[in-house]
Design a protein around this motif. Structure first.
Motif, PDB file in Angstrom:
ATOM      1  N   LEU A  30      -2.153  12.309  -1.576  1.00 59.28           N
ATOM      2  CA  LEU A  30      -1.306  12.967  -2.583  1.00 59.28           C
ATOM      3  C   LEU A  30      -0.138  12.067  -2.940  1.00 59.28           C
ATOM      4  O   LEU A  30       0.462  11.446  -2.064  1.00 59.28           O
ATOM      5  N   THR A  31       0.157  11.983  -4.231  1.00 60.59           N
ATOM      6  CA  THR A  31       1.394  11.305  -4.603  1.00 60.59           C
ATOM      7  C   THR A  31       1.991  11.894  -5.873  1.00 60.59           C
ATOM      8  O   THR A  31       1.292  12.517  -6.671  1.00 60.59           O
ATOM      9  N   GLY A  32       3.306  11.715  -5.993  1.00 58.39           N
ATOM     10  CA  GLY A  32       4.030  12.262  -7.139  1.00 58.39           C
ATOM     11  C   GLY A  32       4.680  11.151  -7.943  1.00 58.39           C
ATOM     12  O   GLY A  32       5.030  10.105  -7.399  1.00 58.39           O
ATOM     13  N   THR A  53       7.788  10.604 -10.582  1.00 57.46           N
ATOM     14  CA  THR A  53       8.955  11.231 -11.209  1.00 57.46           C
ATOM     15  C   THR A  53       8.929  10.965 -12.711  1.00 57.46           C
ATOM     16  O   THR A  53       8.778   9.815 -13.136  1.00 57.46           O
ATOM     17  N   PHE A  70       0.455  14.209  -9.052  1.00 59.93           N
ATOM     18  CA  PHE A  70       1.205  15.159  -9.879  1.00 59.93           C
ATOM     19  C   PHE A  70       2.450  14.533 -10.477  1.00 59.93           C
ATOM     20  O   PHE A  70       2.950  13.527  -9.990  1.00 59.93           O
ATOM     21  N   ALA A 112       6.210  14.781 -10.944  1.00 59.01           N
ATOM     22  CA  ALA A 112       7.341  15.411 -10.264  1.00 59.01           C
ATOM     23  C   ALA A 112       8.446  15.670 -11.292  1.00 59.01           C
ATOM     24  O   ALA A 112       9.450  14.975 -11.337  1.00 59.01           O
ATOM     25  N   HIS A 136      11.739  16.922  -9.805  1.00 55.22           N
ATOM     26  CA  HIS A 136      12.542  15.800  -9.304  1.00 55.22           C
ATOM     27  C   HIS A 136      13.246  15.074 -10.449  1.00 55.22           C
ATOM     28  O   HIS A 136      14.366  14.603 -10.297  1.00 55.22           O
ATOM     29  N   TYR A 146      16.895  17.027  -2.311  1.00 57.21           N
ATOM     30  CA  TYR A 146      15.734  16.290  -2.844  1.00 57.21           C
ATOM     31  C   TYR A 146      14.627  16.108  -1.806  1.00 57.21           C
ATOM     32  O   TYR A 146      13.451  16.376  -2.083  1.00 57.21           O
ATOM     33  N   MET A 188      10.562  17.384  -1.870  1.00 59.83           N
ATOM     34  CA  MET A 188       9.472  16.423  -1.703  1.00 59.83           C
ATOM     35  C   MET A 188       8.575  16.840  -0.530  1.00 59.83           C
ATOM     36  O   MET A 188       7.340  16.752  -0.616  1.00 59.83           O
ATOM     37  N   ASP A 246       6.354  19.525  -1.844  1.00 57.61           N
ATOM     38  CA  ASP A 246       5.279  18.943  -2.658  1.00 57.61           C
ATOM     39  C   ASP A 246       4.117  18.515  -1.776  1.00 57.61           C
ATOM     40  O   ASP A 246       2.952  18.688  -2.123  1.00 57.61           O
ATOM     41  N   ILE A 247       4.486  17.892  -0.672  1.00 57.99           N
ATOM     42  CA  ILE A 247       3.480  17.271   0.182  1.00 57.99           C
ATOM     43  C   ILE A 247       2.809  18.316   1.067  1.00 57.99           C
ATOM     44  O   ILE A 247       1.587  18.478   1.049  1.00 57.99           O
ATOM     45  N   VAL A 302       0.087   9.588   1.947  1.00 58.54           N
ATOM     46  CA  VAL A 302       0.955   9.696   0.769  1.00 58.54           C
ATOM     47  C   VAL A 302       1.347   8.288   0.329  1.00 58.54           C
ATOM     48  O   VAL A 302       2.203   7.658   0.942  1.00 58.54           O
ATOM     49  N   VAL A 358       3.351   5.641  -1.413  1.00 59.41           N
ATOM     50  CA  VAL A 358       4.705   5.618  -1.989  1.00 59.41           C
ATOM     51  C   VAL A 358       5.256   4.197  -1.947  1.00 59.41           C
ATOM     52  O   VAL A 358       4.708   3.325  -1.272  1.00 59.41           O
ATOM     53  N   GLN A 410      10.711   5.199  -0.408  1.00 56.20           N
ATOM     54  CA  GLN A 410      10.396   6.598  -0.133  1.00 56.20           C
ATOM     55  C   GLN A 410       9.999   6.860   1.319  1.00 56.20           C
ATOM     56  O   GLN A 410       9.695   7.996   1.686  1.00 56.20           O
TER      57      GLN A 410
HETATM   58  N1  TRP Z   1      10.367  10.876  -4.961  1.00 59.72           N
HETATM   59  C1  TRP Z   1       9.221  10.150  -5.404  1.00 59.72           C
HETATM   60  C2  TRP Z   1       9.670   8.900  -6.155  1.00 59.72           C
HETATM   61  O1  TRP Z   1      10.743   8.895  -6.708  1.00 59.72           O
HETATM   62  C3  TRP Z   1       8.348  10.990  -6.292  1.00 59.72           C
HETATM   63  C4  TRP Z   1       7.806  12.153  -5.543  1.00 59.72           C
HETATM   64  C5  TRP Z   1       8.198  13.456  -5.630  1.00 59.72           C
HETATM   65  C6  TRP Z   1       6.763  12.071  -4.589  1.00 59.72           C
HETATM   66  N2  TRP Z   1       7.464  14.222  -4.779  1.00 59.72           N
HETATM   67  C7  TRP Z   1       6.585  13.406  -4.132  1.00 59.72           C
HETATM   68  C8  TRP Z   1       5.990  11.039  -4.074  1.00 59.72           C
HETATM   69  C9  TRP Z   1       5.618  13.701  -3.156  1.00 59.72           C
HETATM   70  C10 TRP Z   1       5.043  11.343  -3.109  1.00 59.72           C
HETATM   71  C11 TRP Z   1       4.854  12.660  -2.642  1.00 59.72           C
HETATM   72  O2  TRP Z   1       8.933   7.955  -6.177  1.00 59.72           O
END
Ligand code: TRP
Length: 432
Positions: free
Chosen positions: A6-8, A10, A41, A43, A46, A136, A140, A143-144, A152, A154, A158
């Motif tokens: 999983l990764t997000g 922003t 996803f 974010a 965020h 923050y 996060m 999310d995870i 994850v 990143v 992170q």
């Molecule tokens: N904070 C991460 C970034 O700035 C983005 C992010 C938000 C994220 N939620 C997450 C990354 C969950 C991995 C998993 O890069």
């Protein structure tokens, strides 16, 4: 079992070539492997922490969604969604907030960097800092943990957030897991072999350095103009160039096979002009990017189609998240009334014992009753002016049994109660 990743992302900017090489391309390649189950996803909650311009937020979400899809993300394989379309995220965020130590958040790098800047400027440490920034890492973690991924991916910046996520997960499992783990402890995954792409000036490509090369925006012209601005030295055509000290070569390498790179380096050593080198770089990047740019433009022309894909993704994500969130809620005691089994059994066990119950009435006097396990009133005291007197009588009855009640006492038998009933109840109570 397949590996869940999983990764997000922003959604506060427009993707550039560095984002493509460093994050988008490797994530898409990883998602094509058959034994991974990917959740990617946007974010956007965020993003609200960094950006208070609604138009920018809206635009960035669209550009990022279109970029990922154009770059080859397959929404059939990958669960691709927006954070803000999954209300379970904010719900879990609160549940995790309640088990997260404030001191741990005080130590988060992003927050500390802001307080350090304030302090250096002689301002109040928390000037201009929102609770969003402060919390923050918990968002996060939500999310995870909502999806229990194993990995994850990143950036290095992170890593601390993933460590905090593991801490929160471990604490939650310990406090509420009742022996089984509610949350998987995720591993941060840093793409070691993906080089950080340098920008025009040789520093890391980043919007904050204003040294980026656009990915799709502005078309081939913008790409060409940016490449023209890559800083080189003043060696003339025909003069040998050192390819190992050129960030132009590093950018070339990110798009070329090792044979192509080797040949390019040889040609530079043999005197290839910087102008020609830039033309080669443009062709190389364009070869990869042009078909994607076409898809990008088609997608940007139809945001409503992207919206449909994202809604489908959100529904998939919510279907995965809901059962875990239900378990988490229940573990905390937020459960349907009829499901309360353990505490009810305890209460029954207590009720099964006879009991002395002390109380005080409006007359200011202290009383006690002795109540049978079936709730029958066995003994009823008169009022005592001191609570201690009532306590002494209870002790005497426990010690001496019904003998304590035989002479004239301030204690009456309940209606229809025989002394033998009291004796039996005392035996049950004292045997426990
Ligand atoms: N904070 C991460 C970034 O700035 C983005 C992010 C938000 C994220 N939620 C997450 C990354 C969950 C991995 C998993 O890069």
């Amino acid at each position: 079992m397949s590996l869940r990743v999983l990764t997000g992302i922003t959604t506060s900017g427009t993707p550039h070539l560095g984002n493509y090489v460093g994050a988008i391309r490797p994530a898409i390649v990883a998602s094509q492997s058959t034994d991974t189950d990917c959740f990617f996803f946007m974010a956007d909650y965020h993003a609200l922490i960094k950006c208070d311009d609604p138009a920018r937020i809206e635009r960035s979400r669209l550009e990022i969604a279109a970029t990922w899809l154009a770059a080859g993300l397959d929404p059939e394989r990958v669960t691709f969604y927006r954070q803000s379309d999954v209300p379970e995220v904010t719900e879990l965020n609160w549940l995790l907030t309640c088990v997260t130590a404030k001191g741990q958040m005080n130590r988060a790098h992003a927050y500390k960097a802001s307080t350090d800047i304030n302090e250096a400027a002689g301002e109040d440490a928390d000037a201009g800092i929102t609770m969003g920034l402060f919390c923050y890492p918990i968002l996060m973690a939500a999310d995870i943990l909502l999806f229990n991924p194993h990995k994850v991916p990143v950036g290095r910046d992170q890593i601390q957030h993933i460590e905090m996520t593991r801490d929160v997960a471990a604490r939650f499992n310990h406090l509420f897991g009742q022996g089984s783990d509610l949350f998987v402890l995720p591993e941060a995954h840093i793409e070691e072999h993906v080089a950080t792409l340098p920008g025009l000036d040789g520093r890391k490509m980043s919007k904050s350095y204003d040294n980026t090369i656009p990915l799709f925006e502005g078309g081939v012209k913008a790409l060409k103009d940016a490449i023209a601005k890559i800083v080189t030295n003043s060696l003339l055509p025909g003069e040998p160039k050192d390819p190992d000290n050129s960030h132009l070569v590093t950018i070339f390498e990110a798009f070329a096979s090792s044979a192509e790179t080797a040949q390019f380096k040889d040609e530079l050593r043999a005197g290839l002009s910087w102008g020609e080198a830039k033309k080669r770089l443009l062709d190389l990047i364009e070869h990869d990017i042009a078909p994607m740019r076409e898809r990008y433009e088609a997608l940007m022309a139809h945001p409503e189609e992207i919206e449909v894909l994202l809604q489908t993704g959100a529904a998939k994500a919510r279907a995965t998240a809901a059962p875990l969130l239900k378990k988490v809620r229940e573990s905390l005691g937020l459960r349907p009334m009829q499901a309360i089994t353990v505490p009810a059994a305890k209460a029954e066990k207590k009720a099964a014992l006879p009991l002395f119950k002390q109380f005080r009435l409006d007359d200011g006097l202290f009383y006690f009753n002795f109540i049978a396990s079936d709730g029958r009133l066995l003994l009823q005291s008169q009022g005592f002016s001191q609570g201690r007197e009532a306590g002494l009588w209870i002790a005497k009855i426990k010690n001496e049994g019904v003998a304590a009640l035989e002479s004239n006492t301030p204690i009456a038998l309940g209606e229809g109660v025989a002394l033998s009933d009291v004796a039996d109840a005392l035996m049950v109570l004292l045997a426990d």
